[in-house]
Design a protein around this motif. Structure first.
Motif, PDB file in Angstrom:
ATOM      1  N   VAL A 154       0.838  -1.207   0.000  1.00  0.00           N
ATOM      2  CA  VAL A 154       0.000   0.000   0.000  1.00  0.00           C
ATOM      3  C   VAL A 154       0.866   1.247   0.000  1.00  0.00           C
ATOM      4  O   VAL A 154       0.636   2.187  -0.774  1.00  0.00           O
ATOM      5  N   ARG A 155       1.883   1.265   0.846  1.00  0.00           N
ATOM      6  CA  ARG A 155       2.740   2.445   0.919  1.00  0.00           C
ATOM      7  C   ARG A 155       3.555   2.627  -0.356  1.00  0.00           C
ATOM      8  O   ARG A 155       3.823   3.746  -0.780  1.00  0.00           O
ATOM      9  N   GLY A 156       3.915   1.513  -0.999  1.00  0.00           N
ATOM     10  CA  GLY A 156       4.683   1.603  -2.228  1.00  0.00           C
ATOM     11  C   GLY A 156       3.878   2.054  -3.419  1.00  0.00           C
ATOM     12  O   GLY A 156       4.437   2.509  -4.421  1.00  0.00           O
ATOM     13  N   ARG A 157       2.553   1.951  -3.326  1.00  0.00           N
ATOM     14  CA  ARG A 157       1.693   2.273  -4.467  1.00  0.00           C
ATOM     15  C   ARG A 157       0.789   3.469  -4.221  1.00  0.00           C
ATOM     16  O   ARG A 157      -0.129   3.714  -4.989  1.00  0.00           O
ATOM     17  N   GLN A 158       1.036   4.212  -3.164  1.00  0.00           N
ATOM     18  CA  GLN A 158       0.148   5.327  -2.830  1.00  0.00           C
ATOM     19  C   GLN A 158       0.043   6.346  -3.960  1.00  0.00           C
ATOM     20  O   GLN A 158      -0.988   6.996  -4.123  1.00  0.00           O
ATOM     21  N   ALA A 159       1.095   6.487  -4.720  1.00  0.00           N
ATOM     22  CA  ALA A 159       1.084   7.496  -5.775  1.00  0.00           C
ATOM     23  C   ALA A 159       0.226   7.072  -6.963  1.00  0.00           C
ATOM     24  O   ALA A 159      -0.206   7.911  -7.753  1.00  0.00           O
ATOM     25  N   THR A 160      -0.022   5.756  -7.107  1.00  0.00           N
ATOM     26  CA  THR A 160      -0.745   5.274  -8.293  1.00  0.00           C
ATOM     27  C   THR A 160      -2.087   4.624  -7.973  1.00  0.00           C
ATOM     28  O   THR A 160      -2.982   4.636  -8.804  1.00  0.00           O
ATOM     29  N   ASP A 161      -2.246   4.042  -6.792  1.00  0.00           N
ATOM     30  CA  ASP A 161      -3.480   3.343  -6.462  1.00  0.00           C
ATOM     31  C   ASP A 161      -4.554   4.302  -5.975  1.00  0.00           C
ATOM     32  O   ASP A 161      -4.272   5.356  -5.391  1.00  0.00           O
ATOM     33  N   ALA A 162      -5.814   3.940  -6.182  1.00  0.00           N
ATOM     34  CA  ALA A 162      -6.931   4.727  -5.682  1.00  0.00           C
ATOM     35  C   ALA A 162      -6.969   4.652  -4.161  1.00  0.00           C
ATOM     36  O   ALA A 162      -6.707   3.604  -3.570  1.00  0.00           O
ATOM     37  N   ASP A 163      -7.323   5.768  -3.530  1.00  0.00           N
ATOM     38  CA  ASP A 163      -7.367   5.813  -2.069  1.00  0.00           C
ATOM     39  C   ASP A 163      -8.348   4.795  -1.502  1.00  0.00           C
ATOM     40  O   ASP A 163      -8.077   4.160  -0.479  1.00  0.00           O
ATOM     41  N   ASP A 164      -9.506   4.635  -2.138  1.00  0.00           N
ATOM     42  CA  ASP A 164     -10.516   3.717  -1.606  1.00  0.00           C
ATOM     43  C   ASP A 164      -9.975   2.304  -1.490  1.00  0.00           C
ATOM     44  O   ASP A 164     -10.206   1.611  -0.490  1.00  0.00           O
ATOM     45  N   GLY A 165      -9.268   1.839  -2.503  1.00  0.00           N
ATOM     46  CA  GLY A 165      -8.703   0.495  -2.465  1.00  0.00           C
ATOM     47  C   GLY A 165      -7.671   0.351  -1.364  1.00  0.00           C
ATOM     48  O   GLY A 165      -7.624  -0.665  -0.663  1.00  0.00           O
ATOM     49  N   ALA A 166      -6.836   1.373  -1.199  1.00  0.00           N
ATOM     50  CA  ALA A 166      -5.819   1.331  -0.151  1.00  0.00           C
ATOM     51  C   ALA A 166      -6.465   1.333   1.230  1.00  0.00           C
ATOM     52  O   ALA A 166      -6.008   0.636   2.144  1.00  0.00           O
ATOM     53  N   ILE A 167      -7.538   2.095   1.390  1.00  0.00           N
ATOM     54  CA  ILE A 167      -8.240   2.140   2.671  1.00  0.00           C
ATOM     55  C   ILE A 167      -8.813   0.774   3.021  1.00  0.00           C
ATOM     56  O   ILE A 167      -8.698   0.297   4.155  1.00  0.00           O
TER      57      ILE A 167
END
Length: 307
Positions: A154-167
């Motif tokens: 999650v931390r490695g992809r914060q710049a590209t992944d949607a916030d909802d998915g990371a949450i």
């Protein structure tokens, strides 16, 4: 092959650096139930709140301090070998029995029989090496290792992944915790370093989650969670920053400033220190109605101002 010393093992696996020694293969946590419907037996090892394993969802506790410490040590290093000397120190400290190697072999055999006697252990092997032992188990079957892996992704992809998915993934990862690491087992240097690593990662996961929630405009929803964390025994200034932002964005400026003052008092009373420059920056930002605190703005920019 040369096995590392206890110090080497602690240095490698006790660091709070996230997921350094784990492959970062994508694995959405929301898709991993307690019992997988793959048509094969499974076994899940629990470290985050207890110590044992769950073959096909049925908890099995490991009894006895030596056996529990042995299992915790072998699991926490993620299928890497642990030298015999390091295991002896982990189990008996500075006062090992005269026949420590024989005693260790007996405990290894006992643990191996325990693992072999449960359904779902086909993918788990406790292997003897010329100078140590390793427990071969898929990282996704150990809750703590799965937690670290997911957080690293999650931390490695914060710049590209949607916030909802990371949450969703972070909340699912944090839901793996249901008590103290290893169920409160103290253990030796390797276990103690692992506890520090997992606890630090848990804080990072929560901090990352709340930053994402704030970015999504969910400030009101997270106030109860943040309030509980800020009032807990751990003095975490990042949670206080986030609570101040959430309260401010909810139109509760006075309560936001009160949160800062309570933290300042606790820091002074319990540690004899003043708030960090970053936390003081957040207080000044609230008093000045800084644009970074507006809904939709990135409040984290204030951390850079304090650096």
């Amino acid at each position: 092959m040369t096995c590392p010393s206890t110090t080497d093992v602690v240095r490698r696996f006790g660091s709070v650096t996230l997921a350094d020694d784990l492959p970062l293969t994508p694995m959405p946590l929301a898709q991993i139930p307690e019992q997988r419907s793959t048509g094969q037996d499974t076994i899940t090892f629990r470290l985050l709140g207890g110590l044992g394993f769950c073959p096909n969802g049925s908890p099995v506790e490991i009894r006895g301090t030596i056996q529990r410490t042995l299992l915790a040590t072998l699991l926490t290093v993620g299928s890497h070998p642990v030298p015999m000397g390091a295991l002896v120190e982990e189990l008996w400290g500075e006062h090992p029995p005269a026949t420590a190697e024989n005693a260790l072999q007996a405990h290894i055999s006992r643990l191996r029989r325990k693992l072999q006697g449960v359904a779902g252990a086909g993918s788990v092997r406790l292997v003897g090496l010329p100078s140590g032992y390793r427990l071969l188990v898929p990282a996704e079957d150990v809750d703590a290792l799965l937690f670290l892996r997911t957080l690293g992704e999650v931390r490695g992809r914060q710049a590209t992944d949607a916030d909802d998915g990371a949450i969703v993934r972070l909340r699912a990862a944090l839901a793996l915790w249901f008590g103290p690491v290893f169920g409160g087992l103290v253990g030796g240097p390797i276990c103690q370093a692992a506890v520090a690593r997992f606890e630090a990662a848990r804080s990072v996961a929560a901090e990352t989650l709340f930053d994402l929630e704030l970015r999504q405009g969910r400030h009101t929803e997270i106030i109860p969670e943040l309030s509980g964390l800020v009032e807990s025994q751990a003095l975490n200034e990042r949670f206080c920053e986030q609570l101040m932002v959430a309260l401010y964005r909810s139109g509760r400026q006075i309560e936001a400033l009160d949160a800062y003052r309570r933290m300042r008092l606790r820091l002074d009373t319990e540690l004899g220190v003043a708030p960090s420059p970053t936390l003081r920056t957040y207080e000044r930002a609230i008093l000045a109605h800084d644009p970074a605190l507006r809904i939709g703005a990135d409040h984290a920019a204030l951390r850079g101002e304090a650096a």
